[in-house]
Motif scaffolding. Structure first.
Motif, PDB file in Angstrom:
ATOM      1  N   GLY A 107     -11.222  -4.468   0.920  1.00  0.00           N
ATOM      2  CA  GLY A 107     -10.222  -4.030   1.888  1.00  0.00           C
ATOM      3  C   GLY A 107      -8.974  -4.890   1.918  1.00  0.00           C
ATOM      4  N   LEU A 108      -8.784  -5.731   0.909  1.00  0.00           N
ATOM      5  CA  LEU A 108      -7.630  -6.627   0.878  1.00  0.00           C
ATOM      6  C   LEU A 108      -6.397  -5.985   0.255  1.00  0.00           C
ATOM      7  CD1 LEU A 108      -9.485  -9.866  -0.259  1.00  0.00           C
ATOM      8  CD2 LEU A 108      -8.692  -9.308   2.048  1.00  0.00           C
ATOM      9  N   VAL A 109      -6.633  -5.018  -0.629  1.00  0.00           N
ATOM     10  CA  VAL A 109      -5.561  -4.388  -1.392  1.00  0.00           C
ATOM     11  C   VAL A 109      -5.776  -2.882  -1.382  1.00  0.00           C
ATOM     12  CG1 VAL A 109      -4.647  -4.114  -3.746  1.00  0.00           C
ATOM     13  CG2 VAL A 109      -5.219  -6.383  -2.897  1.00  0.00           C
ATOM     14  N   ARG A 110      -4.687  -2.149  -1.405  1.00  0.00           N
ATOM     15  CA  ARG A 110      -4.786  -0.705  -1.618  1.00  0.00           C
ATOM     16  C   ARG A 110      -3.818  -0.345  -2.737  1.00  0.00           C
ATOM     17  NH1 ARG A 110      -3.017   0.128   4.020  1.00  0.00           N
ATOM     18  NH2 ARG A 110      -0.796  -0.236   4.026  1.00  0.00           N
ATOM     19  N   SER A 111      -4.098   0.759  -3.401  1.00  0.00           N
ATOM     20  CA  SER A 111      -3.244   1.158  -4.510  1.00  0.00           C
ATOM     21  C   SER A 111      -2.899   2.634  -4.404  1.00  0.00           C
ATOM     22  CB  SER A 111      -3.911   0.856  -5.846  1.00  0.00           C
ATOM     23  OG  SER A 111      -5.025   1.686  -6.042  1.00  0.00           O
ATOM     24  N   GLU A 112      -1.815   2.969  -5.076  1.00  0.00           N
ATOM     25  CA  GLU A 112      -1.345   4.352  -5.089  1.00  0.00           C
ATOM     26  C   GLU A 112      -0.840   4.647  -6.490  1.00  0.00           C
ATOM     27  OE1 GLU A 112       1.694   7.020  -2.441  1.00  0.00           O
ATOM     28  OE2 GLU A 112       2.279   4.968  -2.895  1.00  0.00           O
ATOM     29  N   LYS A 113      -1.200   5.793  -6.989  1.00  0.00           N
ATOM     30  CA  LYS A 113      -0.756   6.176  -8.326  1.00  0.00           C
ATOM     31  C   LYS A 113       0.320   7.240  -8.200  1.00  0.00           C
ATOM     32  CE  LYS A 113      -2.431   7.297 -12.886  1.00  0.00           C
ATOM     33  NZ  LYS A 113      -3.592   7.518 -13.729  1.00  0.00           N
ATOM     34  N   VAL A 114       1.462   6.938  -8.799  1.00  0.00           N
ATOM     35  CA  VAL A 114       2.563   7.892  -8.846  1.00  0.00           C
ATOM     36  C   VAL A 114       2.907   8.082 -10.318  1.00  0.00           C
ATOM     37  CG1 VAL A 114       4.956   8.375  -8.194  1.00  0.00           C
ATOM     38  CG2 VAL A 114       3.452   7.143  -6.604  1.00  0.00           C
ATOM     39  N   GLY A 115       2.634   9.271 -10.808  1.00  0.00           N
ATOM     40  CA  GLY A 115       2.824   9.511 -12.237  1.00  0.00           C
ATOM     41  C   GLY A 115       1.824   8.682 -13.023  1.00  0.00           C
ATOM     42  N   ARG A 116       2.347   7.842 -13.919  1.00  0.00           N
ATOM     43  CA  ARG A 116       1.476   7.010 -14.740  1.00  0.00           C
ATOM     44  C   ARG A 116       1.390   5.576 -14.224  1.00  0.00           C
ATOM     45  NH1 ARG A 116       2.664   7.855 -20.913  1.00  0.00           N
ATOM     46  NH2 ARG A 116       0.530   7.124 -20.992  1.00  0.00           N
ATOM     47  N   VAL A 117       2.063   5.295 -13.112  1.00  0.00           N
ATOM     48  CA  VAL A 117       2.126   3.923 -12.601  1.00  0.00           C
ATOM     49  C   VAL A 117       1.258   3.774 -11.357  1.00  0.00           C
ATOM     50  CG1 VAL A 117       3.645   2.130 -11.682  1.00  0.00           C
ATOM     51  CG2 VAL A 117       4.461   3.640 -13.501  1.00  0.00           C
ATOM     52  N   ARG A 118       0.361   2.812 -11.388  1.00  0.00           N
ATOM     53  CA  ARG A 118      -0.458   2.480 -10.216  1.00  0.00           C
ATOM     54  C   ARG A 118       0.137   1.233  -9.586  1.00  0.00           C
ATOM     55  NH1 ARG A 118      -4.728   3.988  -7.782  1.00  0.00           N
ATOM     56  NH2 ARG A 118      -5.315   5.451  -9.411  1.00  0.00           N
TER      57      ARG A 118
END
Length: 113
Positions: A59-70
């Motif tokens: 729960g320290l980090v969250r990520s989001e993918k937009v196109g080919r970039v996370r």
């Protein structure tokens, strides 16, 4: 849902690794792409992703993918449970040391020559 102890275990496990601490330090400056996080590290991109997964599971980090970039970012107040745990221990030890100080002040040991 995780209980408090399980959550602390996940966070401490995530923080125990120096590579993950480097990643968190970088993310403290703002969101970053996985490739940017991987640049200074001497490991494969797959290994970096595995480290990020541990940080996400804690729960320290969250990520989001937009196109080919996370892109990853810190979760605000994610270290709150750790801060609370440390504060509880610190308060307990301060009380004990205060009591010891009081006892020593009330019963000074005679000086021997």
């Amino acid at each position: 849902m995780l209980n408090h102890s399980e959550r602390l275990d996940l966070i401490f496990r995530a923080l125990a690794d120096p590579t993950r601490r480097v990643m968190l330090e970088r993310l403290s400056a703002g969101p970053a792409a996985v490739s940017v996080l991987a640049e200074p590290l001497a490991m494969s991109l797959a290994a970096v992703v595995q480290h990020l997964q541990v940080l996400q599971d804690a729960g320290l980090v969250r990520s989001e993918k937009v196109g080919r970039v996370r892109t990853c970012q810190l979760v605000p107040d994610a270290l709150g449970p750790v801060e609370e745990w440390i504060e509880a221990r610190r308060s307990n030890w301060e009380r004990r040391l205060d009591a010891l100080g009081t006892a020593l002040a009330e019963n000074p040991k005679p000086v021997q020559e």
